[in-house]
Design a protein around this motif. Structure first.
Motif, PDB file in Angstrom:
ATOM      1  N   SER A   1      22.201  77.108   9.295  1.00 60.03           N
ATOM      2  CA  SER A   1      23.195  77.999   9.890  1.00 60.03           C
ATOM      3  C   SER A   1      22.688  78.665  11.173  1.00 60.03           C
ATOM      4  CB  SER A   1      23.594  79.088   8.884  1.00 60.03           C
ATOM      5  OG  SER A   1      22.573  80.071   8.799  1.00 60.03           O
ATOM      6  N   PHE A   2      21.416  78.468  11.531  1.00 60.53           N
ATOM      7  CA  PHE A   2      20.876  79.184  12.673  1.00 60.53           C
ATOM      8  C   PHE A   2      21.418  78.620  13.997  1.00 60.53           C
ATOM      9  CE2 PHE A   2      16.866  80.284  10.048  1.00 60.53           C
ATOM     10  CZ  PHE A   2      17.568  81.295   9.422  1.00 60.53           C
ATOM     11  N   PRO A   3      21.671  79.530  14.964  1.00 53.99           N
ATOM     12  CA  PRO A   3      22.225  79.078  16.247  1.00 53.99           C
ATOM     13  C   PRO A   3      21.162  78.451  17.144  1.00 53.99           C
ATOM     14  CG  PRO A   3      21.873  81.444  16.283  1.00 53.99           C
ATOM     15  CD  PRO A   3      21.510  80.992  14.891  1.00 53.99           C
ATOM     16  N   ASP A   4      21.632  77.662  18.112  1.00 50.99           N
ATOM     17  CA  ASP A   4      20.744  77.171  19.166  1.00 50.99           C
ATOM     18  C   ASP A   4      20.551  78.341  20.120  1.00 50.99           C
ATOM     19  OD1 ASP A   4      19.551  76.125  21.331  1.00 50.99           O
ATOM     20  OD2 ASP A   4      21.118  74.676  21.825  1.00 50.99           O
TER      21      ASP A   4
ATOM     22  N   SER B   1      25.263  97.888  10.061  1.00 51.84           N
ATOM     23  CA  SER B   1      25.388  96.457   9.754  1.00 51.84           C
ATOM     24  C   SER B   1      24.261  95.711  10.471  1.00 51.84           C
ATOM     25  CB  SER B   1      26.767  95.943  10.153  1.00 51.84           C
ATOM     26  OG  SER B   1      26.929  94.617   9.702  1.00 51.84           O
ATOM     27  N   SER B   2      24.305  94.392  10.373  1.00 51.52           N
ATOM     28  CA  SER B   2      23.144  93.595  10.780  1.00 51.52           C
ATOM     29  C   SER B   2      23.587  92.249  11.342  1.00 51.52           C
ATOM     30  CB  SER B   2      22.291  93.360   9.525  1.00 51.52           C
ATOM     31  OG  SER B   2      21.254  92.478   9.797  1.00 51.52           O
TER      32      SER B   2
ATOM     33  N   LEU C   1      23.649  85.634  12.189  1.00 50.77           N
ATOM     34  CA  LEU C   1      22.943  84.936  13.267  1.00 50.77           C
ATOM     35  C   LEU C   1      21.580  84.483  12.748  1.00 50.77           C
ATOM     36  CD1 LEU C   1      24.099  87.006  16.367  1.00 50.77           C
ATOM     37  CD2 LEU C   1      24.810  84.709  15.700  1.00 50.77           C
ATOM     38  N   ALA C   2      20.601  85.351  12.744  1.00 47.15           N
ATOM     39  CA  ALA C   2      19.293  84.937  12.207  1.00 47.15           C
ATOM     40  C   ALA C   2      18.447  86.176  11.917  1.00 47.15           C
ATOM     41  CB  ALA C   2      18.580  84.049  13.216  1.00 47.15           C
ATOM     42  N   PRO C   3      17.830  86.261  10.731  1.00 41.17           N
ATOM     43  CA  PRO C   3      17.056  87.457  10.375  1.00 41.17           C
ATOM     44  C   PRO C   3      15.803  87.641  11.228  1.00 41.17           C
ATOM     45  CG  PRO C   3      16.957  85.817   8.591  1.00 41.17           C
ATOM     46  CD  PRO C   3      17.926  85.300   9.619  1.00 41.17           C
TER      47      PRO C   3
ATOM     48  N   VAL D   1      32.277  78.082  10.300  1.00 40.57           N
ATOM     49  CA  VAL D   1      31.437  76.988   9.788  1.00 40.57           C
ATOM     50  C   VAL D   1      30.461  77.536   8.742  1.00 40.57           C
ATOM     51  CG1 VAL D   1      29.631  75.319  10.416  1.00 40.57           C
ATOM     52  CG2 VAL D   1      31.646  75.602  11.878  1.00 40.57           C
ATOM     53  N   ILE D   2      29.857  78.677   9.060  1.00 40.22           N
ATOM     54  CA  ILE D   2      28.887  79.260   8.125  1.00 40.22           C
ATOM     55  C   ILE D   2      29.580  79.637   6.815  1.00 40.22           C
ATOM     56  CG2 ILE D   2      27.372  81.240   7.694  1.00 40.22           C
ATOM     57  CD1 ILE D   2      26.849  81.337  10.679  1.00 40.22           C
TER      58      ILE D   2
END
Ligand SMILES: Cc1ncc(COP(=O)(O)O)c(C=O)c1O
Length: 407
Positions: free
Chosen positions: A67-70, A241-242, A247-249, A300-301
């Motif tokens: 699920s991580f973005p480019d 929120s986060s 997106l990505a931790p 998508v996620i």
């Protein structure tokens, strides 16, 4: 079995067993009194074992790598390498304020504080409100790393459930901490009436409402998600929120907004802690949020996670229907299982790791010992569907063997 082997966290608590049971060890006679109340995070300890390639992990709240973005690092502006404002980048704060207005929580961009992950918000709020014996109201169960922070500052606890917030009126907590949308660990999502009742209870008893909302966009079935803070009329409130889950931790980026009176102090606490949040991460997050594909990415996620959740539920029915009960969560990343047998799930974890499976024992999520029953928190987003099937079968066989005579 020595569970320390294979870990590389370098922390002083030592073993996974001590972390799972929440024991801290003395460091030095000169440390501040509060250090005696500092407990290691069972999640971080278990994750260090769970990240071994031989372990099928249901332990952490880890998003799926897929699920991580480019992140397209080349597009970043050089200014991001310079010191920045404590409050955060102005354009990102404005994006957040606009987004919250759509969620019925209108706030000025000047009252958005960008955080190095929403975990930092818990730390700042605790520094502001919690000292020795301060009464903090928490859901039972609740996010264990929030308990870790509140306890460090000396909190005493009163517990509530979404359906019993009216009772909060009697206990007069200073701070009321809640995760109303896809709660960690239960996955529960408050109804509209429960949201209003919680806000009313805080308005009536004067406690500061602290709403933690990192899972709200991971929604698989329709349900109410309007922030509880939006129903507050009198009392002070903080909402956070986060970007970790959508997106990505590893970017370590979250934010808080609050009633205007609280903002300057929280901002100074942030200043004292780390000057400002990482500017490269802020730029990167902003460019991802502004991308025309952002909404498609969320879709998508969520459809990927919905499929994983449904598959996990089917696997649970196959392997756990005679061993445990649970509700299928409408969003978020976790299943919360109540075992039919009475087992200490921290001991169960030791045995499970020995067989190559990790999960989070339920005990760590309760503010008061003795409340916990026999629960497991199982993350469904991280392991592949095939490995989930293997891991759940191993876990079910183990629970079945350990349950003999424990009903
Ligand atoms: C309820 C809750 N709050 C806060 C956090 C911390 O998230 P982060 O610091 O990555 O934003 C988590 C992480 O799992 C969480 O579940």
């Amino acid at each position: 079995m020595n569970l320390k082997s294979g870990t590389d966290t370098g922390n002083r608590s030592g073993t996974l067993e001590s972390a799972a049971k929440g024991k801290s060890e003395p460091v030095n006679s000169l440390t501040a009194d509060r250090i005696a109340r500092l407990t290691p995070s069972p999640v971080r300890e278990i994750l260090s074992v769970a990240s071994r390639p031989d372990i099928i992990s249901f332990a952490g709240g880890l998003p799926d790598h897929e699920s991580f973005p480019d992140v397209g690092l080349k597009k970043l502006d050089h200014d991001a390498l310079q010191y920045g404002a404590t409050e955060g980048e102005a354009t990102l704060r404005q994006w957040i304020a606009d987004d919250l207005a759509k969620r019925n929580l209108p706030v000025a961009a000047e009252h958005v504080l960008i955080l190095n992950g929403s975990q930092q918000g818990i730390d700042l709020v605790a520094k502001m409100f919690v000292e020795l014996h301060t009464l903090v109201a928490v859901e039972s169960p609740t996010y264990l790393a929030a308990l870790q922070v509140f306890s460090l500052f000396g909190a005493g606890y009163t517990s509530f459930e979404p359906s019993s917030t009216r009772e909060l009126g009697h206990s007069k907590p200073a701070l009321t901490y809640c995760i109303p949308t896809f709660q960690n660990p239960t996955g529960y999502c408050y109804t509209t009436a429960e949201r209003q009742q919680l806000a009313n209870a805080c308005d009536n008893n004067g406690s500061v409402l602290f709403e933690d909302d990192p899972y709200r966009d991971l929604v698989y079935d329709e349900c109410e998600r309007q922030p509880v803070c939006s129903y507050i009329r009198n009392t002070d409130w903080i909402y956070q929120s986060s970007f970790s889950k959508t997106l990505a931790p590893g970017l370590r980026l979250g934010y808080l907004v609050c009633s205007p009176a609280l903002y300057p102090t929280l901002c100074w606490l942030k200043q004292a802690a780390d000057l400002h949040s990482n500017r490269l991460s802020q730029q990167l997050v902003l460019s991802l949020l502004q991308s025309p594909n952002y909404q498609d990415r969320l879709q998508v996620i969520t459809s990927g996670y919905r499929r994983k959740r449904d598959h996990f539920d089917t696997l649970l029915q196959e392997h756990f229907s005679h061993l445990a009960s649970w509700s299928k969560p409408a969003g978020g990343l976790f299943f919360w299982l109540k075992l039919s047998a009475s087992l200490d799930t921290r001991d169960l974890l030791q045995a499970a790791i020995g067989k190559g499976v990790a999960f989070m024992p339920g005990e760590s999520f309760f503010a008061k010992s003795g409340q916990s029953g026999s629960h497991l928190r199982l993350n469904f987003s991280h392991a592949s569907e095939t490995r989930s099937g293997i891991g759940l079968k191993i876990l079910a066989d183990l629970i079945e063997a350990e349950s003999v005579g424990n009903y």
